[in-house]
Design an enzyme around this catalytic site. Structure first.
Site, PDB file in Angstrom:
ATOM      1  CG  HIS A  21      35.536  85.598  18.347  1.00  0.00           C
ATOM      2  ND1 HIS A  21      35.225  85.199  16.648  1.00  0.00           N
ATOM      3  CD2 HIS A  21      36.364  86.889  17.999  1.00  0.00           C
ATOM      4  CE1 HIS A  21      35.708  86.133  15.835  1.00  0.00           C
ATOM      5  NE2 HIS A  21      35.932  87.164  16.510  1.00  0.00           N
ATOM      6  CD  GLU A  22      36.399  89.677  20.367  1.00  0.00           C
ATOM      7  OE1 GLU A  22      37.597  90.299  20.233  1.00  0.00           O
ATOM      8  OE2 GLU A  22      35.857  89.573  19.616  1.00  0.00           O
ATOM      9  CG  HIS A  25      40.550  88.164  17.871  1.00  0.00           C
ATOM     10  ND1 HIS A  25      41.065  88.003  16.583  1.00  0.00           N
ATOM     11  CD2 HIS A  25      39.165  88.282  17.827  1.00  0.00           C
ATOM     12  CE1 HIS A  25      39.850  87.716  15.668  1.00  0.00           C
ATOM     13  NE2 HIS A  25      38.993  88.002  16.472  1.00  0.00           N
TER      14      HIS A  25
END
Length: 216
Positions: A21-22, A25
């Protein structure tokens, strides 16, 4: 959500989900010209660079949570407003993709498992991997759906930013701590857990049906 006997599945599932997820980003922001995620060491597969204590505990106990936000600088984007939308959406999108891959592999194992399981060792490994895929799919969906709530500091608020007048979004930013506190309270008191669980189940079942249609 938390059960001592399931920690061998839940912990690696959380690490995989949070990390991707990170990383998503940071990678999208980096590809749009922002060096900040790389400078902060967030373009990494090391989960320790991405974990947030309270967000991880929320994932463990509630099945919904978040990670340590990736610091980005929209000033490097050609179109800061649109760029921030894509950067914010990258995290949940990575979780949705991860969940579908896990569900697809889980269904694939169910279809061909009888060929692979030839002894007790293979049976144990097969059982662990299938459960790990299931937990990763569920927790990754939980992270994606929770982060799509359009309230700061969640990803959904940054996506909403691209569709709102600046004056309205500035109100959200001024009241970020209040809105975040409300989310924490609603989560801890199980007020929003039910609807989030129902939505997660609907998406999970939909992905499962797609995988079944492809493989059977």
């Amino acid at each position: 959500m938390l059960n001592i006997r399931t920690l061998i599945y839940v912990v690696p599932a959380i690490l995989i989900s949070v990390t991707l997820h990170e990383l998503a980003h940071g990678y999208v922001s980096y590809k749009m010209g922002d060096p900040t995620p790389k400078e902060d060491g967030r373009l990494s597969l090391n989960p320790l660079r991405h974990l947030d204590l309270f967000g991880t505990l929320a994932l463990l106990f509630a099945g919904f949570g978040w990670a340590k936000p990736v610091r980005v600088d929209a000033g490097y984007y050609k179109d800061p407003k649109t760029g921030m939308v894509w950067t914010a959406f990258a995290g949940p999108l990575a979780n949705f993709i991860l969940s579908f891959i896990c569900i697809f592999l889980f269904v694939l194992m169910l279809k061909y498992g009888h060929i692979l399981v030839t002894n007790d060792l293979f049976y144990s490994v097969f059982g662990y991997l299938s459960e790990l895929l299931n937990y990763t799919a569920v927790l990754s969906l939980g992270q994606a759906i929770f982060n799509m709530i359009p309230i700061p500091p969640l990803d959904g608020s940054k996506i909403l930013y691209g569709m709102l007048p600046d004056s309205v979004y500035e109100w959200f930013l001024r009241n970020e701590y209040l809105l975040s506190g409300i989310i924490f309270l609603l989560l801890l008191t199980n007020v929003i857990n039910g609807p989030l669980l129902q939505l997660r189940n609907v998406v999970f079942n939909g992905m499962t049906n797609i995988a079944l249609q492809i493989l059977f």
